[in-house]
Design an enzyme around this catalytic site. Structure first.
Site, short mmCIF file in Angstrom:
data_model
loop_
_atom_site.label_atom_id
_atom_site.label_comp_id
_atom_site.label_asym_id
_atom_site.label_seq_id
_atom_site.Cartn_x
_atom_site.Cartn_y
_atom_site.Cartn_z
N SER A 148 0.82 -1.20 0.00
CA SER A 148 0.00 0.00 0.00
C SER A 148 0.87 1.26 0.00
CB SER A 148 -0.96 -0.03 1.19
OG SER A 148 -1.89 1.03 1.12
N ASP B 191 -4.18 5.53 -3.88
CA ASP B 191 -3.00 4.97 -3.23
C ASP B 191 -2.39 3.93 -4.15
OD1 ASP B 191 -4.64 2.73 -2.90
OD2 ASP B 191 -3.98 2.35 -0.86
N ASP C 124 -2.18 0.63 -4.48
CA ASP C 124 -2.91 -0.52 -5.01
C ASP C 124 -4.38 -0.22 -5.26
OD1 ASP C 124 -3.00 -0.32 -2.17
OD2 ASP C 124 -3.77 -2.36 -2.02
N ASP D 126 -6.96 0.58 -3.49
CA ASP D 126 -8.08 0.25 -2.62
C ASP D 126 -8.51 1.47 -1.80
OD1 ASP D 126 -5.94 0.33 -0.88
OD2 ASP D 126 -6.29 -1.65 -0.01
#
Length: 607
Positions: A175, A331, A333, A335
């Site tokens: 992340s 961000d 990734d 999510d």
């Protein structure tokens, strides 16, 4: 590594060919199989088996990689005081353990071979660690499908979307953490794994790790796994485009509902660039001025993070410079997300939750909104003013999502589950924290507002959200051996709760969320099926001598690093300093917590 392109593989579009998220796989190196047999007999063998079963301190090397419902660790040299602990061996054994765990869970379905997809973000360690992850999954008997560079939500959707429909998926990402870190997120068709499930997988991997260190267990059959390459991201992008087209249902240009809109995307050199060319541009949007779209595992411009001040500032500048209707920050990734409205106002944290709540409450009047307990009192009043209910719960995106699912199962209609960090899930979208889907939701509302002739952008929907007078965050490092940090963190947080319950801290009262079966500082479920506590934390309200409420604090043990986070928010100027003084002199100095916690940040603020 044998690479096969399956019939289900979708051909990338023109943009995908030139700016694809996926990178070519690194060639596998064949390894010679080694089988080492133990020579121990009798009591020695029994002791050996007991040692392996327990895992011992050596096994804690693997167990400490658990990060709530995820696995995270240092994958590259470069962090002062943090050695590499997410090693290729650790990743291989965790992958193998996940495959075995999955097979046990699916035993009743009598499937000949379980199918697992794997995606990753652009971190430099990704290619090398993906290779050993493939090997671990294959050793557990899983068929492996390599999605290459992907997003975390897309990994879960690979278990749902037609022509893919995998049994499980793993995303390799850390992340918003530095480029030296990496990690794993796990999904089955029912969603992300719980902390308890990941703990069981890491415990199994820890035993394998001890056995391997003792020369047992070997390294598999010595043959590289067969890994099939698939283009999932094109299908996922089409899925998002279809949602926008269907729900906008533009009366004059159905297939290009974003024609006439300018949208800036800041992907931060993570995985979010696809949203620009595979979603927005194909729907007619002008994305001129978008930032940092190409994946770069060093993240040279800023960390991809909607909470990052640099990311939001750069996006704000681009929105104003290009006269855009909306700015988007993802961000690494994807999510999580945040947005910037047409006036350049940052919409993240409580503001993002308020915006999504306003949209969803218009569709589902009276719904409950679950957030972590760091959300402000102004957000509670905002939600309640629109007829909704606000449930404050534990920090941790999985905790917030699981609470929403639990409330729905108990008959409490709950459509929104969001963390103040930007993690957000909706009931309509499989309870999946998907930053791209949240942006899709906002874009649909933006288009509808223009079609309805309403003035102002999406920011006008939250113009009456009350902001706190003050907000402060302290991070107090836990000193000593890292292996003792979790236990010390629990001790400190529990001592704080005990001080309040025993009346040792004047003016403090543990908070609760109201009507959502949660009490004891927004931590403990008091219903018939409480969710396991994965980290200790409490929210408490503070009243001065005249019984005037000044604000609240939230104290928690961090699941990312060996420290204790202390959030404060006050509705009056000077309130945070008053609360900090009370905690510093009435708790930190008198309880003994300062013997193993560095309280310098709080001390400097107070003095």
């Amino acid at each position: 590594m044998a690479t096969i392109t399956t019939p289900a593989t979708l051909q990338p579009c023109e943009h995908a060919r030139s700016r694809a998220l996926r990178s070519p796989p690194r060639a596998w190196r064949r390894r010679r199989c080694q089988v080492i047999r133990a020579a121990a007999t009798g009591s020695g063998r029994q002791q050996l088996e007991t040692t392996i079963a327990a895992g011992g301190e050596e096994g804690d090397v693997i167990r400490r990689l658990q990060n709530g419902p995820d696995v995270r660790g240092v994958a590259l040299e470069g962090e002062k005081g943090r050695p590499v602990d997410l090693t290729p061996l650790a990743v291989e054994l965790i992958g193998e353990s996940f495959g075995e765990w999955l097979r046990e869970k699916c035993r009743e379905e009598d499937q000949p071979q379980l199918r697992v997809s794997v995606g990753r973000d652009p971190r430099l360690s990704g290619s090398r660690l993906s290779a050993v992850l493939f090997a671990g999954l294959a050793k557990a008997g899983c068929a492996v499908f390599d999605m290459g560079l992907a997003t975390t939500p897309a990994c879960f959707m690979s278990t749902i979307l037609p022509r893919f429909d995998y049994d499980a998926s793993i995303m390799m990402t850390a992340s918003h953490l530095p480029y030296t870190r990496n990690g794993l997120k796990f999904f089955t068709k029912r969603g992300g794994l719980t902390s308890a499930e990941v703990e069981a997988i890491c415990d199994r991997a820890a035993r394998k790790y001890v056995a391997r260190k003792m020369g047992l267990g070997g390294g598999g059959l010595g043959m590289p796994p067969v890994v099939m390459r698939v283009d999932l991201m094109s299908a996922y992008a089409q899925h998002l485009r279809d949602i926008i087209k269907e729900r906008v249902a533009h009366p004059t240009h159905y297939d290009t509902p974003l024609k006439g809109f300018k949208v800036i995307v800041n992907a931060g050199n993570g995985c979010g660039g696809f949203f620009t060319w595979d979603v927005l541009e194909k729907l007619g949007a002008d994305t001129t001025g978008s930032l940092h779209l190409e994946p770069d595992g060093m993240f040279p411009n800023h960390m991809p993070n909607p909470e990052d001040a640099t990311a939001m500032s750069l996006t704000r500048g681009a929105v104003l410079a290009h006269g855009a209707d909306l700015g988007v920050v993802f961000d690494t990734d994807v999510d999580r997300s945040g947005v910037v409205d047409d006036a350049g106002a940052a919409i993240n944290g409580d503001r993002l939750i308020a915006l999504i709540s306003a949209i969803v409450l218009g569709e589902h009047p009276g719904t409950t909104v679950v957030t972590d307990a760091r959300a402000g009192d102004g957000l509670t009043r905002f939600i309640e003013a629109r007829g909704g209910k606000h449930c404050l719960y534990r920090v941790g995106y999985r905790n917030v999502i699981d609470k929403g699912a639990q409330l729905n199962a108990d008959g409490v209609e709950t459509h929104v589950m969001m963390e103040t960090t930007g993690h957000g899930a909706l009931k309509e979208n499989y309870f999946l924290d998907d930053g791209a889907y949240m942006v899709v939701k906002i874009i649909i509302e933006m288009v509808r507002m223009r079609l309805a002739g309403l003035d102002g952008g999406v920011g006008s929907l939250i113009k009456d959200l009350e902001e706190p007078a003050e907000s402060v965050l302290f991070r107090m490092d836990i000193v000593g051996e890292p292996k003792n940090a979790k236990q010390r963190g629990v001790q400190a947080v529990e001592t704080f709760k005990n001080y309040i319950e025993e009346g040792k801290l004047n003016g403090w009262v543990l908070d609760d969320c109201g009507d959502c079966s949660v009490d004891q500082g927004c931590l403990v479920d008091n219903n018939d099926h409480p969710i396991d506590v994965d980290a200790y934390m409490y929210r408490a309200k503070f009243y001065d001598e005249s019984q005037r409420r000044l604000g609240w604090v939230h104290i928690r043990q961090s699941v990312h690093n060996p420290n204790i986070a202390l959030n404060m928010q006050s509705c009056v100027p000077g309130g945070c300093k008053s609360m900090a003084r009370s905690i510093f002199y009435g708790f930190l100095l008198t309880s003994g917590v300062n013997e193993f916690v560095d309280i310098t940040q709080v001390q400097n603020f107070v003095e």
